[in-house]
Design an enzyme around this catalytic site. Structure first.
Site, PDB file in Angstrom:
ATOM      1  N   GLU A   1      19.410 -33.017 -33.304  1.00  6.91           N
ATOM      2  CA  GLU A   1      18.842 -31.721 -33.659  1.00  6.91           C
ATOM      3  C   GLU A   1      19.430 -31.327 -35.014  1.00  6.91           C
ATOM      4  O   GLU A   1      20.652 -31.217 -35.156  1.00  6.91           O
ATOM      5  CB  GLU A   1      19.232 -30.710 -32.580  1.00  6.91           C
ATOM      6  CG  GLU A   1      18.326 -29.534 -32.544  1.00  6.91           C
ATOM      7  CD  GLU A   1      18.607 -28.595 -31.365  1.00  6.91           C
ATOM      8  OE1 GLU A   1      17.751 -27.754 -31.102  1.00  6.91           O
ATOM      9  OE2 GLU A   1      19.669 -28.683 -30.727  1.00  6.91           O
TER      10      GLU A   1
ATOM     11  N   GLY B   1      21.352 -22.484 -25.365  1.00  4.77           N
ATOM     12  CA  GLY B   1      22.333 -23.094 -26.257  1.00  4.77           C
ATOM     13  C   GLY B   1      22.095 -24.586 -26.331  1.00  4.77           C
ATOM     14  O   GLY B   1      20.982 -25.064 -26.090  1.00  4.77           O
TER      15      GLY B   1
ATOM     16  N   CYS C   1      15.740 -23.644 -31.973  1.00  2.38           N
ATOM     17  CA  CYS C   1      15.519 -24.812 -31.121  1.00  2.38           C
ATOM     18  C   CYS C   1      14.054 -25.232 -31.139  1.00  2.38           C
ATOM     19  O   CYS C   1      13.720 -26.314 -30.686  1.00  2.38           O
ATOM     20  CB  CYS C   1      15.999 -24.532 -29.708  1.00  2.38           C
ATOM     21  SG  CYS C   1      15.383 -22.992 -29.071  1.00  2.38           S
TER      22      CYS C   1
ATOM     23  N   GLU D   1      17.784 -23.014 -21.409  1.00  2.00           N
ATOM     24  CA  GLU D   1      16.951 -23.231 -22.604  1.00  2.00           C
ATOM     25  C   GLU D   1      17.827 -24.010 -23.565  1.00  2.00           C
ATOM     26  O   GLU D   1      18.747 -23.441 -24.158  1.00  2.00           O
ATOM     27  CB  GLU D   1      16.545 -21.888 -23.224  1.00  2.00           C
ATOM     28  CG  GLU D   1      15.640 -21.045 -22.365  1.00  2.00           C
ATOM     29  CD  GLU D   1      14.268 -21.659 -22.161  1.00  2.00           C
ATOM     30  OE1 GLU D   1      13.935 -22.658 -22.845  1.00  2.00           O
ATOM     31  OE2 GLU D   1      13.537 -21.157 -21.304  1.00  2.00           O
TER      32      GLU D   1
ATOM     33  N   LYS E   1      27.545 -12.795 -21.950  1.00  2.00           N
ATOM     34  CA  LYS E   1      28.465 -13.334 -22.943  1.00  2.00           C
ATOM     35  C   LYS E   1      27.706 -13.783 -24.180  1.00  2.00           C
ATOM     36  O   LYS E   1      27.113 -14.846 -24.223  1.00  2.00           O
ATOM     37  CB  LYS E   1      29.264 -14.528 -22.412  1.00  2.00           C
ATOM     38  CG  LYS E   1      30.441 -14.822 -23.327  1.00  2.00           C
ATOM     39  CD  LYS E   1      30.908 -16.261 -23.329  1.00  2.00           C
ATOM     40  CE  LYS E   1      30.217 -17.144 -24.307  1.00  2.00           C
ATOM     41  NZ  LYS E   1      30.332 -16.779 -25.732  1.00  2.00           N
ATOM     42  N   PRO E   2      27.705 -12.945 -25.215  1.00  2.00           N
ATOM     43  CA  PRO E   2      27.042 -13.353 -26.456  1.00  2.00           C
ATOM     44  C   PRO E   2      27.873 -14.407 -27.179  1.00  2.00           C
ATOM     45  O   PRO E   2      29.061 -14.561 -26.884  1.00  2.00           O
ATOM     46  CB  PRO E   2      26.988 -12.065 -27.285  1.00  2.00           C
ATOM     47  CG  PRO E   2      27.686 -11.002 -26.510  1.00  2.00           C
ATOM     48  CD  PRO E   2      28.337 -11.624 -25.318  1.00  2.00           C
ATOM     49  N   ALA E   3      27.253 -15.085 -28.125  1.00  2.00           N
ATOM     50  CA  ALA E   3      27.974 -16.092 -28.916  1.00  2.00           C
ATOM     51  C   ALA E   3      29.039 -15.404 -29.767  1.00  2.00           C
ATOM     52  O   ALA E   3      28.851 -14.282 -30.244  1.00  2.00           O
ATOM     53  CB  ALA E   3      27.001 -16.853 -29.799  1.00  2.00           C
TER      54      ALA E   3
HETATM   55  P1  ADP Z   1      25.048 -23.306 -30.294  1.00  4.96           P
HETATM   56  O1  ADP Z   1      24.702 -24.589 -30.932  1.00  4.96           O
HETATM   57  O2  ADP Z   1      23.930 -22.332 -30.155  1.00  4.96           O
HETATM   58  O3  ADP Z   1      26.338 -22.699 -30.751  1.00  4.96           O
HETATM   59  P2  ADP Z   1      26.457 -23.716 -27.823  1.00  4.96           P
HETATM   60  O4  ADP Z   1      25.910 -24.403 -26.635  1.00  4.96           O
HETATM   61  O5  ADP Z   1      27.690 -24.257 -28.429  1.00  4.96           O
HETATM   62  O6  ADP Z   1      25.231 -23.716 -28.807  1.00  4.96           O
HETATM   63  O7  ADP Z   1      26.716 -22.183 -27.531  1.00  4.96           O
HETATM   64  C1  ADP Z   1      25.793 -21.362 -26.875  1.00  4.96           C
HETATM   65  C2  ADP Z   1      26.552 -20.334 -26.095  1.00  4.96           C
HETATM   66  O8  ADP Z   1      27.344 -20.982 -25.109  1.00  4.96           O
HETATM   67  C3  ADP Z   1      27.526 -19.508 -26.916  1.00  4.96           C
HETATM   68  O9  ADP Z   1      27.574 -18.188 -26.386  1.00  4.96           O
HETATM   69  C4  ADP Z   1      28.831 -20.222 -26.673  1.00  4.96           C
HETATM   70  O10 ADP Z   1      29.953 -19.380 -26.873  1.00  4.96           O
HETATM   71  C5  ADP Z   1      28.683 -20.576 -25.217  1.00  4.96           C
HETATM   72  N1  ADP Z   1      29.551 -21.658 -24.774  1.00  4.96           N
HETATM   73  C6  ADP Z   1      30.046 -22.685 -25.473  1.00  4.96           C
HETATM   74  N2  ADP Z   1      30.848 -23.447 -24.714  1.00  4.96           N
HETATM   75  C7  ADP Z   1      30.876 -22.890 -23.475  1.00  4.96           C
HETATM   76  C8  ADP Z   1      31.505 -23.201 -22.239  1.00  4.96           C
HETATM   77  N3  ADP Z   1      32.296 -24.252 -22.110  1.00  4.96           N
HETATM   78  N4  ADP Z   1      31.267 -22.375 -21.195  1.00  4.96           N
HETATM   79  C9  ADP Z   1      30.465 -21.313 -21.311  1.00  4.96           C
HETATM   80  N5  ADP Z   1      29.847 -20.961 -22.446  1.00  4.96           N
HETATM   81  C10 ADP Z   1      30.041 -21.743 -23.524  1.00  4.96           C
END
Ligand code: ADP
Length: 482
Positions: free
Chosen positions: A385, A232, A288, A254, A179-181
């Site tokens: 951060e 993340g 990070c 990470e 699952k990419p962002a």
């Molecule tokens: P960033 O500051 O890098 O956006 P996040 O932790 O918000 O950090 O997001 C990192 C990844 O985690 C992204 O792919 C985001 O879509 C995913 N993500 C965010 N919330 C959830 C969740 N509740 N469950 C699973 N993945 C999530």
């Protein structure tokens, strides 16, 4: 037609099929430098995730059963495919993420390097024989892929963070749901396309885009997912750890950082300034391992701040695709607003605005590279951060004081120090509570090294000989009655 159009996949890959979301809904992918929409991707949810996990589960026994030579050959093909597509993949990355093209090329190149590294490491996943304390027994350990791996990746390094996860997973014999962002899905979807082209069997690599909560919720609760690897924020990482406790999954994390950058009186000033520019401003400060806090000793403070600010003020702020760009846009409006808040807070608490401090004339999501002098611990930038182009500089007197201040955080990912005193370098190695320590160097990451944080910065290591361990289970067997 963009130069990377042939690599854009506007669908999800589930069990070898490119599919839309069940709802038909899509999400726009925008270029942060211009705000224009460059593609749309499916807004998938729980049901699609369940099917992807099922596909990975079904594909697992046959994939894990390939011979080592077959798996290594697939990995090498994937490495070559990334290398062959390096330029369009870099342009795609810059278009959806915003970083300067030179940085995007380096990221895609490092993605290929991780894949090759893990292809090689797959050959060294040895077990052991154990001397038996009892007659007539042979004791041994063997190593086996953990099973279905879910990889959740962030927007700041959408390619290389996936490489560090898919690389060891595929090398170990695991299958994956990725699952990419949401902000940068194209650089994740392209891995599905390349894996298919290279001949990875259907269901081995599945890629989903859409609701983080819905996809994440299924990933954390589905017992068929045996491991989650996440890069993340610490906040979401903790949430995933809690959610996954119900099915006791292996977890690699990470998470965030709050990197100190310490300049001692005896440092080589030019090298320290060069290092600070890279450690702070790469990817517009959105990594990070970017420096969050600069601690500068009193005797060199004025000279360092003057030289550093000169360089910062001359950084070329421009869309990542523009020749010579050194700092691109921030990722979105929320990031820009946060930077404005942090600067206002620091100035209200007595910081000196040395350079920058406002949105950039280019408009949109561009912000001026900023240096704030006389920073104090009461400022939000001390504990939060920053994830943007603000460099707060704190003055210190003694080595002890600097080390204590550097360690005074719940994070423990990267740290940097500049000194020409060899004894001090080794004292720092012992006392800095960080997983990564760069002394007189800031570009310290490579596939060969174990990347990972201490404290709340994470669990496990990515890269190095340790990077594949988290994707393998150790079984012990005793053969008795011999
Ligand atoms: P960033 O500051 O890098 O956006 P996040 O932790 O918000 O950090 O997001 C990192 C990844 O985690 C992204 O792919 C985001 O879509 C995913 N993500 C965010 N919330 C959830 C969740 N509740 N469950 C699973 N993945 C999530």
């Amino acid at each position: 037609m963009t130069s990377f159009a042939s690599l854009v996949r506007e669908a999800n890959l589930i069990n070898g099929q490119w599919v839309a979301a069940d709802s038909g809904e899509t999400i726009d992918v925008t270029d942060p430098a211009s705000g224009t929409t460059i593609a749309t991707v499916p807004n998938a949810g729980q049901a699609e995730t369940k099917r992807a996990i099922e596909a990975a589960h079904e594909a697992f026994p046959a994939y894990a059963g390939l011979t080592l030579s077959e798996r290594v050959a697939l990995m090498r093909k994937l490495h070559d495919a990334i290398q062959d597509n390096l330029e369009p993949m870099a342009q795609m990355l810059t278009a959806e993420q915003g970083k300067p093209l030179a940085e995007a090329r380096a990221e895609v190149g490092s993605s290929a390097a991780y894949v090759l590294w893990f292809a090689e490491e797959a050959r060294r996943t040895n077990g052991a024989t154990i001397p038996s304390p009892i007659a007539g027994r042979k004791l041994m350990t063997t190593r086996h892929p953990v099973g279905v791996v879910a990889a959740i990746t962030p927007w700041n390094f959408p390619s290389s963070m996936l490489a560090r996860k898919l690389g060891p997973a595929l090398a170990a014999g695991c299958t994956a749901v990725v699952k990419p962002a949401t902000a940068t899905p194209l650089s994740g979807l392209v891995w599905g396309h390349l894996a298919e082209e290279c001949g990875f069997p259907s269901g081995v690599v599945n890629v989903l885009t859409g609701s983080a909560r819905a996809i994440g919720g299924e990933i954390t609760s589905n017992p068929k997912v045996r491991k989650i690897t996440f890069t993340g924020s610490t906040e979401i990482g903790k949430q995933l750890l809690a959610e996954a406790a119900g099915t006791v999954k292996r977890m690699s994390m990470e998470l965030g950082g709050n990197a100190p950058f310490i300049v001692f009186d005896d440092a080589d000033l030019d090298k320290a300034v060069d290092g600070a520019i890279i450690a702070k401003f790469r990817n517009a400060g959105q990594t990070c391992i970017c420096t969050n806090r600069l601690f500068v000793q009193a005797g060199i403070y004025d000279r360092f701040v003057a030289a550093f600010a000169d360089r910062v003020a001359s950084l070329k702020v421009a869309p990542g695709a523009e020749e010579g760009s050194e700092q691109g846009p921030l990722v979105d409006d929320a990031a820009l607003s946060k930077i404005e808040e942090l600067v206002a807070d620091a100035l209200a608490k007595g910081g000196d605005l040395v350079t920058g401090g406002s949105r950039h004339d280019r408009g949109g999501l561009f912000y001026q590279p900023t240096v704030i002098g006389n920073a104090t611990v009461s400022m939000r930038v001390t504990d939060e951060e920053i994830f943007g182009p603000i460099a707060p500089v704190y003055r210190f007197d003694s080595e002890d004081e600097a080390i204590q201040a550097a360690n005074d955080t719940n994070y423990g990912l990267a740290s940097y120090a500049f000194t020409t005193d060899l004894g001090r370098a080794f004292r720092l190695q012992d006392r800095l509570e960080y997983g990564l320590i760069g002394i007189n160097e800031v570009l310290i990451v490579a596939p060969e090294i174990p990347f990972g944080g201490l404290k709340e910065s994470g669990l496990g290591k990515e890269g190095s000989w340790q990077g594949i361990d988290d994707y393998l289970e150790t079984k012990y067997t005793c053969i008795g009655g011999l």
